[in-house]
Design an enzyme around this catalytic site. Structure first.
Site, PDB file in Angstrom:
ATOM      1  N   HIS B  70      26.972   5.736   6.210  1.00  0.00           N
ATOM      2  CA  HIS B  70      27.549   4.435   6.777  1.00  0.00           C
ATOM      3  C   HIS B  70      27.196   4.034   8.061  1.00  0.00           C
ATOM      4  O   HIS B  70      26.408   3.072   8.538  1.00  0.00           O
ATOM      5  CB  HIS B  70      29.116   4.159   6.640  1.00  0.00           C
ATOM      6  CG  HIS B  70      29.536   2.944   7.277  1.00  0.00           C
ATOM      7  ND1 HIS B  70      29.449   1.729   6.775  1.00  0.00           N
ATOM      8  CD2 HIS B  70      30.373   2.778   8.217  1.00  0.00           C
ATOM      9  CE1 HIS B  70      30.058   0.934   7.351  1.00  0.00           C
ATOM     10  NE2 HIS B  70      30.642   1.654   8.519  1.00  0.00           N
ATOM     11  N   ASP B  99       1.268 -16.283  17.560  1.00  0.00           N
ATOM     12  CA  ASP B  99       1.918 -15.176  16.595  1.00  0.00           C
ATOM     13  C   ASP B  99       2.309 -13.703  17.647  1.00  0.00           C
ATOM     14  O   ASP B  99       2.439 -14.005  19.056  1.00  0.00           O
ATOM     15  CB  ASP B  99       0.672 -14.424  15.877  1.00  0.00           C
ATOM     16  CG  ASP B  99       1.225 -13.620  14.610  1.00  0.00           C
ATOM     17  OD1 ASP B  99       2.238 -12.754  14.951  1.00  0.00           O
ATOM     18  OD2 ASP B  99       0.921 -13.947  13.272  1.00  0.00           O
ATOM     19  N   TRP B 135      27.432   9.911  12.369  1.00  0.00           N
ATOM     20  CA  TRP B 135      26.323   9.271  12.858  1.00  0.00           C
ATOM     21  C   TRP B 135      26.219   9.900  14.459  1.00  0.00           C
ATOM     22  O   TRP B 135      24.779   9.665  14.834  1.00  0.00           O
ATOM     23  CB  TRP B 135      26.408   7.849  13.052  1.00  0.00           C
ATOM     24  CG  TRP B 135      26.984   7.231  14.053  1.00  0.00           C
ATOM     25  CD1 TRP B 135      28.070   7.067  14.369  1.00  0.00           C
ATOM     26  CD2 TRP B 135      26.121   6.508  15.268  1.00  0.00           C
ATOM     27  NE1 TRP B 135      28.220   6.498  15.987  1.00  0.00           N
ATOM     28  CE2 TRP B 135      27.150   6.258  16.222  1.00  0.00           C
ATOM     29  CE3 TRP B 135      24.895   6.452  15.591  1.00  0.00           C
ATOM     30  CZ2 TRP B 135      26.770   5.430  17.449  1.00  0.00           C
ATOM     31  CZ3 TRP B 135      24.560   5.990  16.666  1.00  0.00           C
ATOM     32  CH2 TRP B 135      25.320   5.371  17.743  1.00  0.00           C
ATOM     33  N   SER B 163       9.327   3.174  14.817  1.00  0.00           N
ATOM     34  CA  SER B 163       9.117   1.805  14.360  1.00  0.00           C
ATOM     35  C   SER B 163       9.736   1.171  15.690  1.00  0.00           C
ATOM     36  O   SER B 163       9.340  -0.039  15.998  1.00  0.00           O
ATOM     37  CB  SER B 163       9.868   1.727  13.129  1.00  0.00           C
ATOM     38  OG  SER B 163      10.174   0.275  12.888  1.00  0.00           O
ATOM     39  N   SER B 164      10.765   1.450  16.130  1.00  0.00           N
ATOM     40  CA  SER B 164      11.492   0.798  17.271  1.00  0.00           C
ATOM     41  C   SER B 164      10.772   0.651  18.095  1.00  0.00           C
ATOM     42  O   SER B 164      10.694  -0.469  19.067  1.00  0.00           O
ATOM     43  CB  SER B 164      12.885   1.278  17.609  1.00  0.00           C
ATOM     44  OG  SER B 164      13.951   1.309  16.390  1.00  0.00           O
ATOM     45  N   HIS B 247      24.422   5.308  24.471  1.00  0.00           N
ATOM     46  CA  HIS B 247      25.069   4.064  25.143  1.00  0.00           C
ATOM     47  C   HIS B 247      24.284   3.048  25.311  1.00  0.00           C
ATOM     48  O   HIS B 247      24.589   1.995  24.925  1.00  0.00           O
ATOM     49  CB  HIS B 247      26.004   4.474  26.591  1.00  0.00           C
ATOM     50  CG  HIS B 247      26.807   3.344  26.742  1.00  0.00           C
ATOM     51  ND1 HIS B 247      28.208   3.240  26.232  1.00  0.00           N
ATOM     52  CD2 HIS B 247      26.714   2.317  27.409  1.00  0.00           C
ATOM     53  CE1 HIS B 247      28.528   2.213  26.355  1.00  0.00           C
ATOM     54  NE2 HIS B 247      28.004   1.652  27.332  1.00  0.00           N
ATOM     55  N   GLU B 249      21.862   2.190  23.686  1.00  0.00           N
ATOM     56  CA  GLU B 249      21.797   1.919  22.235  1.00  0.00           C
ATOM     57  C   GLU B 249      22.817   0.765  21.713  1.00  0.00           C
ATOM     58  O   GLU B 249      22.515  -0.207  21.228  1.00  0.00           O
ATOM     59  CB  GLU B 249      22.005   2.909  21.398  1.00  0.00           C
ATOM     60  CG  GLU B 249      21.988   2.680  19.821  1.00  0.00           C
ATOM     61  CD  GLU B 249      20.948   2.054  19.032  1.00  0.00           C
ATOM     62  OE1 GLU B 249      19.979   2.370  19.733  1.00  0.00           O
ATOM     63  OE2 GLU B 249      21.067   1.355  18.156  1.00  0.00           O
ATOM     64  N   TYR B 251      24.023  -1.418  23.645  1.00  0.00           N
ATOM     65  CA  TYR B 251      23.511  -2.612  24.411  1.00  0.00           C
ATOM     66  C   TYR B 251      22.496  -3.151  23.745  1.00  0.00           C
ATOM     67  O   TYR B 251      21.993  -4.490  23.627  1.00  0.00           O
ATOM     68  CB  TYR B 251      23.594  -2.651  25.896  1.00  0.00           C
ATOM     69  CG  TYR B 251      24.909  -2.338  26.587  1.00  0.00           C
ATOM     70  CD1 TYR B 251      25.747  -3.412  26.577  1.00  0.00           C
ATOM     71  CD2 TYR B 251      25.265  -1.007  26.610  1.00  0.00           C
ATOM     72  CE1 TYR B 251      26.917  -3.298  27.019  1.00  0.00           C
ATOM     73  CE2 TYR B 251      26.628  -0.884  27.308  1.00  0.00           C
ATOM     74  CZ  TYR B 251      27.380  -2.088  27.384  1.00  0.00           C
ATOM     75  OH  TYR B 251      28.951  -1.765  27.755  1.00  0.00           O
ATOM     76  N   SER B 262      23.865 -17.532  22.889  1.00  0.00           N
ATOM     77  CA  SER B 262      23.529 -18.624  23.871  1.00  0.00           C
ATOM     78  C   SER B 262      22.530 -19.700  23.610  1.00  0.00           C
ATOM     79  O   SER B 262      22.496 -20.815  24.307  1.00  0.00           O
ATOM     80  CB  SER B 262      22.929 -17.775  25.129  1.00  0.00           C
ATOM     81  OG  SER B 262      23.851 -16.630  25.554  1.00  0.00           O
ATOM     82  N   HIS B 296      31.188   8.405  29.395  1.00  0.00           N
ATOM     83  CA  HIS B 296      32.682   7.764  29.025  1.00  0.00           C
ATOM     84  C   HIS B 296      32.794   8.123  27.585  1.00  0.00           C
ATOM     85  O   HIS B 296      33.824   8.017  27.157  1.00  0.00           O
ATOM     86  CB  HIS B 296      32.667   6.273  29.550  1.00  0.00           C
ATOM     87  CG  HIS B 296      31.896   5.308  28.786  1.00  0.00           C
ATOM     88  ND1 HIS B 296      31.559   4.259  29.091  1.00  0.00           N
ATOM     89  CD2 HIS B 296      31.454   5.384  27.274  1.00  0.00           C
ATOM     90  CE1 HIS B 296      30.705   3.495  28.147  1.00  0.00           C
ATOM     91  NE2 HIS B 296      30.858   4.317  27.238  1.00  0.00           N
ATOM     92  N   HIS B 297      31.937   8.576  26.714  1.00  0.00           N
ATOM     93  CA  HIS B 297      32.189   9.024  25.382  1.00  0.00           C
ATOM     94  C   HIS B 297      32.336  10.404  25.325  1.00  0.00           C
ATOM     95  O   HIS B 297      32.817  10.995  24.317  1.00  0.00           O
ATOM     96  CB  HIS B 297      31.003   8.887  24.557  1.00  0.00           C
ATOM     97  CG  HIS B 297      30.249   7.443  24.483  1.00  0.00           C
ATOM     98  ND1 HIS B 297      30.582   6.676  23.417  1.00  0.00           N
ATOM     99  CD2 HIS B 297      29.355   6.589  25.230  1.00  0.00           C
ATOM    100  CE1 HIS B 297      29.999   5.484  23.780  1.00  0.00           C
ATOM    101  NE2 HIS B 297      29.145   5.434  24.928  1.00  0.00           N
ATOM    102  N   THR B 322      29.940  -8.488  31.864  1.00  0.00           N
ATOM    103  CA  THR B 322      30.227  -9.241  30.403  1.00  0.00           C
ATOM    104  C   THR B 322      31.213 -10.264  30.602  1.00  0.00           C
ATOM    105  O   THR B 322      31.100 -11.442  29.704  1.00  0.00           O
ATOM    106  CB  THR B 322      31.086  -7.815  29.734  1.00  0.00           C
ATOM    107  OG1 THR B 322      30.241  -6.677  29.812  1.00  0.00           O
ATOM    108  CG2 THR B 322      30.970  -8.602  28.256  1.00  0.00           C
ATOM    109  N   LYS B 325      29.404 -13.610  31.278  1.00  0.00           N
ATOM    110  CA  LYS B 325      28.798 -14.121  30.227  1.00  0.00           C
ATOM    111  C   LYS B 325      29.705 -15.079  29.269  1.00  0.00           C
ATOM    112  O   LYS B 325      29.519 -15.936  28.874  1.00  0.00           O
ATOM    113  CB  LYS B 325      28.235 -12.944  28.929  1.00  0.00           C
ATOM    114  CG  LYS B 325      26.894 -12.521  29.625  1.00  0.00           C
ATOM    115  CD  LYS B 325      26.370 -11.616  28.791  1.00  0.00           C
ATOM    116  CE  LYS B 325      24.820 -11.443  29.009  1.00  0.00           C
ATOM    117  NZ  LYS B 325      24.123 -12.761  28.791  1.00  0.00           N
ATOM    118  N   ARG B 444      40.056   9.615  13.825  1.00  0.00           N
ATOM    119  CA  ARG B 444      38.955   9.015  13.204  1.00  0.00           C
ATOM    120  C   ARG B 444      38.248  10.089  12.105  1.00  0.00           C
ATOM    121  O   ARG B 444      38.577  11.472  12.411  1.00  0.00           O
ATOM    122  CB  ARG B 444      37.806   8.559  14.085  1.00  0.00           C
ATOM    123  CG  ARG B 444      37.279   9.413  14.701  1.00  0.00           C
ATOM    124  CD  ARG B 444      36.353   8.517  16.077  1.00  0.00           C
ATOM    125  NE  ARG B 444      34.873   7.910  15.368  1.00  0.00           N
ATOM    126  CZ  ARG B 444      33.918   7.753  16.139  1.00  0.00           C
ATOM    127  NH1 ARG B 444      33.892   8.146  17.416  1.00  0.00           N
ATOM    128  NH2 ARG B 444      32.871   7.229  15.414  1.00  0.00           N
TER     129      ARG B 444
END
Lengths: 381, 526
Positions: B70, B99, B135, B163-164, B247, B249, B251, B262, B296-297, B322, B325, B444
């Site tokens: 998932h 293009d 994950w 790919s990314s 991390h 990632e 963002y 926006s 922080h993870h 943040t 924004k 979790r």
């Protein structure tokens, strides 16, 4: 259905309750079903009040921000004939809403830092307990300056029948163990946390301790027990199949009770020593072996030795092959796989019994027996 | 200029060999929606098992495979490719380019995705089952103790990274080189800005992820011990490397979403974005900070207190840009002339729920409190508020917003609004109670739970089913629009919309801006 309706009503009430009773919770020390436990330790209470302070700051900011937003949604809608202003950009405003949050954050950082420093203050503990995470159980070892160390495994006690819904679930479903960690009250206990196989995490919310159990590392955590009682927690780091089934139970008792319990445990250890010198009959070994199998092998090898995470034992080449090879795998494990070295987990009596059991159950009728002395000799080499 | 007006090729070849940014964008969008359905199906299995205490539908081992797939499918298959698809469609049209800069690479970076996810999904049928280590695939659960299918997983991650990286290089090259004359950096629409910064993040961290999985591969098959303590390695090193990727990632996932809202909020406020410059600077600050907060993870992993303090302070700082924004979006609405079509509803849903996710993020940044939050359902609630109500809501808003421009037909507004309200209610019913069970102590990634968590879990499952079902309405609405929507040929579908994409005919022709447009200030940064 009446039961369901009542339950839904309680569900709807949950969020309201959280806001209303947040204040009373702080005093209570009870386990909440919707908020962090204030716990029973000084540090736990401090963490709880820090949590509530930040929660309320966020709530107040949220009400302000959303208030402005919803007012705008209400008052500045096109359908009410609002005509768009054209203003944009204001350096003053931008600076203000950069600087003000920054100072709010500094205000949060102060209490956060002091609490964190307390969590890290591991000095001058009254006693040390080594906590080792195994797939999927905990091992506790009391480091005693006098006398022998006491150590034991703590397994889930909830029956499979409860888990698979064939019988009523007990009050402490999934949060009960065969042997809890027993600690004396009013004592600063230092936990030395490590992992045997994968990473686990030892978490007891009411003692405000959560520390990862990393193989190859010994992490320190501590708590000062203040109130006698039973505190329950769970493994917090995904550690494989039975991650949800390795709870933690801590029983905080009076100092006298603790001393008595410790003496008993040391007595048991001495008893095992005596047993190791004895010779057992086949029936005795099979009976003890079955119990040991269910405790230590079943999770991976299946209830009838059919395999699972581990290989099948029924009809396996190891269990029906040479005895020395079987003993070797039981004692030393298979490096690089999930098969652990059980030599350090099981005493020689249990090891002898379980090997005997594996060789004579599940249709493996080998007919041979292993005695504790054989295990002892094998370990010696 | 002979073949000036040629259209798309005929048949399947059009899609296989296309180098057209609109075709590739379309394929990315459909593919990501298919992955969204697949990842959503896995989520439904999870929520069905958690509907009541006890094991009912699946075994714990399979449950772990579901949570793992998932997460992987939603992050790498649904959210990231959907925004790449949007970038493909919109960036050339927003900066006045004909293009993407590297059209053949563009084709390749899409077409390696479907086989990769096929491979990843096929692990479900392999011996030992699919990856079941979450994950975040922490070693040694993902190395020594992993099922054999982990090797296929590693290969998938390598290809996804490829790919990314190609997609990002393409976006950077396009934005840097193909802007129409006069389209200076500080005139670019914010969606282009946020994607430019995202692309740099991707180029920086995808190789780190590739490094992490390569070390895993070596540990599993070549006898090295990067992450095995028994061989002198370090399981915690894995987490540092993973989160150094992981991390930024998050963002990577949320910055393009910021870009979308926006664009949309000013359009339906009929008022220019408040503080364009500060929005650009805030995005850049968030991107920079995302590189220095990874641990922080890992507050509970046993870091020294100095490390904890550094990562705590750095993480708290993210609240500042943040906040800027959020304040800017609300100031944009202030004294505007607001209307609430579906794209605006989803953007406002984003604004409210993302802000709540931001608050819980701030709470999680407080290291001492995180000792209680960490690895509990509180974290699950937090990141679904930013991933689903953040990224997915904004993506949904984007589809409703630009769909009429893409296909020249109007979607059913009433159904769109209904989709929003059902999604909104379902989402909150699913994830708000998870804050409660998390705080109350539910870890979790567990397939079964203690009885005191039963009520909220049932509520959460019902919400998840509602949210899941509402996506069928979305799919129906999009297909119905394409097949038989009310045709529109207005260039500017939304009266308040600004930007170059609204100056071209509707539906957008196969080729646009073959000659660069003239940029006047009216078209600058919508």
């Amino acid at each position: 259905m009446c039961f369901e309706a009542k339950r839904l009503f309680r569900l709807a009430l949950g969020p309201v309750l959280m806001l209303l009773s947040a204040a009373t919770m702080a005093a209570g020390g009870e386990v909440s079903s919707f908020n962090m436990s204030p716990g029973v330790t000084a540090v736990g209470k401090e963490i709880y009040s820090l949590h509530m302070i930040i929660f309320w700051i966020c709530t107040i900011i949220g009400v302000g921000v959303f208030g402005v937003m919803f007012y705008s949604i209400y008052a500045h809608r096109k359908s009410k004939g609002a005509v768009a202003a054209t203003f944009h950009e204001s350096t003053k405003v931008e600076i203000a809403w950069t600087i003000i949050p920054f100072f709010i954050l500094i205000g949060m950082a102060f209490p956060a830092t002091t609490t964190l420093l307390k969590i890290y203050d591991n000095d001058e503990a009254d006693m040390d307990v080594v906590v080792t995470g195994f797939q999927w159980k905990w091992k506790y070892e009391y480091l005693n300056e006098e006398g022998e160390n006491v150590s034991f495994f703590s397994n889930l006690r909830t029956a499979q029948d409860e888990i698979y819904n064939t019988t009523e679930k007990g009050e402490h479903y999934l949060l009960e163990v065969d042997e809890p960690l027993v600690l004396p009250v009013d004592t600063k206990v230092r936990f030395l946390v490590t992992g045997n196989d994968v990473i686990h995490s030892w978490w007891v919310p009411e003692l405000a301790v959560k520390k990862d159990a990393v193989p190859g590392f010994i992490n320190e955590a501590w708590t000062r027990t203040t109130v006698e009682g039973i505190y329950r927690g769970q493994c917090a780091e995904l550690c494989g199949k039975e991650h949800g089934f390795m709870p933690i139970v801590v029983n905080v008792v009076s100092k006298e009770e603790y001393a008595q319990w410790l003496a008993e445990k040391q007595g048991e250890a001495a008893q095992i020593k005596d047993l190791m010198a004895q010779t057992f009959s086949m029936d005795e070994l099979m009976e003890r072996g079955k119990a040991t199998y269910e405790r230590s092998c079943l999770a991976c090898h299946g209830a009838s030795g059919e395999g699972g995470v581990g290989t099948a034992i029924a009809g396996s080449a190891v269990a029906t092959g040479e005895l020395a090879g079987h003993l070797n795998i039981g004692i030393n494990g298979v490096p690089g796989t999930a098969m652990q070295a059980f030599g350090s987990q099981l005493n020689d009596v249990d090891m002898a019994a379980v090997i005997t059991y594996q060789r004579n159950a599940f249709g493996n009728n080998m007919g041979d027996m292993v005695q504790p002395i054989d295990v002892f000799n094998h370990k010696k080499g | 200029m002979g073949d000036h007006h040629h259209g798309p090729a005929k048949g399947i070849g059009r899609w296989l060999f296309t180098t057209n940014h609109k075709d590739i964008g379309t394929m990315y969008l459909w593919f990501s929606f298919a992955m969204f359905i697949m990842g959503g199906f896995f989520a439904m299995v999870i929520r069905a098992e958690l509907f009541q205490p006890g094991m009912q539908l699946v075994e714990p081992a399979f449950f772990n495979q579901m949570t793992t797939l998932h997460g992987l499918v939603m992050v790498f298959g649904a959210i990231m490719p959907s925004f790449v698809g949007l970038a493909n469609w919109m960036i050339p049209m927003m900066i006045g380019a004909p293009d993407m800069a590297l059209p053949r690479m563009n084709n390749w970076s899409f077409w390696i995705l479907p086989p990769t996810f096929l491979l990843l999904a096929s692990t479900l049928f392999m011996e030992g089952g699919a990856p079941a280590f979450g994950w975040t695939f922490y070693a040694p659960l993902s190395t020594t103790y992993a099922p054999p299918s982990v090797t296929f997983f590693i290969f998938s991650v390598h290809v996804l990274g490829l790919s990314s990286i190609m997609g990002s290089i393409n976006i950077i090259a396009t934005v840097m080189n193909m802007r129409a004359p006069g389209m200076t950096y500080m005139k670019m629409p914010l969606f282009v800005w946020t994607w430019l910064i995202t692309a740099f993040l991707l180029v920086a961290v995808m190789p780190v992820l590739a490094g992490a999985v390569t070390m895993m591969l070596m540990d599993i098959h070549f006898g090295t011990s990067f992450f095995s303590a028994a061989g002198g390695g370090d399981p915690v090193l894995f987490q540092h490397v993973f989160w150094f990727f992981g991390h930024p990632e998050v963002y990577i996932i949320i910055l393009p979403a910021f870009g979308v809202v926006s664009q949309i909020i000013p359009a339906f406020s009929r008022k220019p974005l408040f503080g364009y410059d500060s929005m650009v600077y805030a995005t850049a600050s968030i991107a920079f900070l995302s590189f220095i907060v990874w641990a922080h993870h890992m507050y509970t992993v046993g870091m020294p207190v100095a490390g904890e303090l550094f990562f705590m302070y750095a993480t708290m700082l993210i609240a500042v840009p943040t906040g800027v924004k959020v304040f800017n979006w609300i100031s944009t609405m202030w004294r505007g002339s607001l209307s609430f079509e579906t794209p605006m509803l989803f953007s406002l849903g984003f604004l409210v729920l993302f802000t709540i996710g931001g608050f819980t993020g701030l709470m999680l940044s407080i290291a001492p409190a995180d000792f209680q939050y960490h690895d509990s359902y509180f974290v699950v609630a937090h990141f679904h508020y930013v991933m689903v109500a953040g990224a997915v809501f904004s993506m949904t808003a984007a589809v409703y917003y630009w769909l009429p421009k893409w296909c020249g037909k109007m979607y059913n507004e009433a159904m769109g609004k209904t989709h929003f309200w059902i999604s909104f209610v379902g989402f909150n019913l699913a994830f708000f109670p998870q804050h409660f069970v998390g705080l109350a102590g539910m870890p979790r990634r567990i397939p079964d739970y203690a009885l005191q968590f039963a009520d909220f879990n049932m509520m959460s499952s019902i919400g998840a089913f509602i949210y899941g079902a509402s996506q069928i309405m979305f799919l129906y609405n999009v297909i119905a629009t394409i097949v038989s929507g009310k045709p529109t040929s207005e260039e500017k579908v939304w009266d308040g919309a600004e930007g170059l994409e609204w100056t071209i005919p509707t539906p957008a022709p196969y080729h646009t801006f073959e000659t660069p447009p003239k940029i006047d200030s009216a078209h600058a940064h919508s």
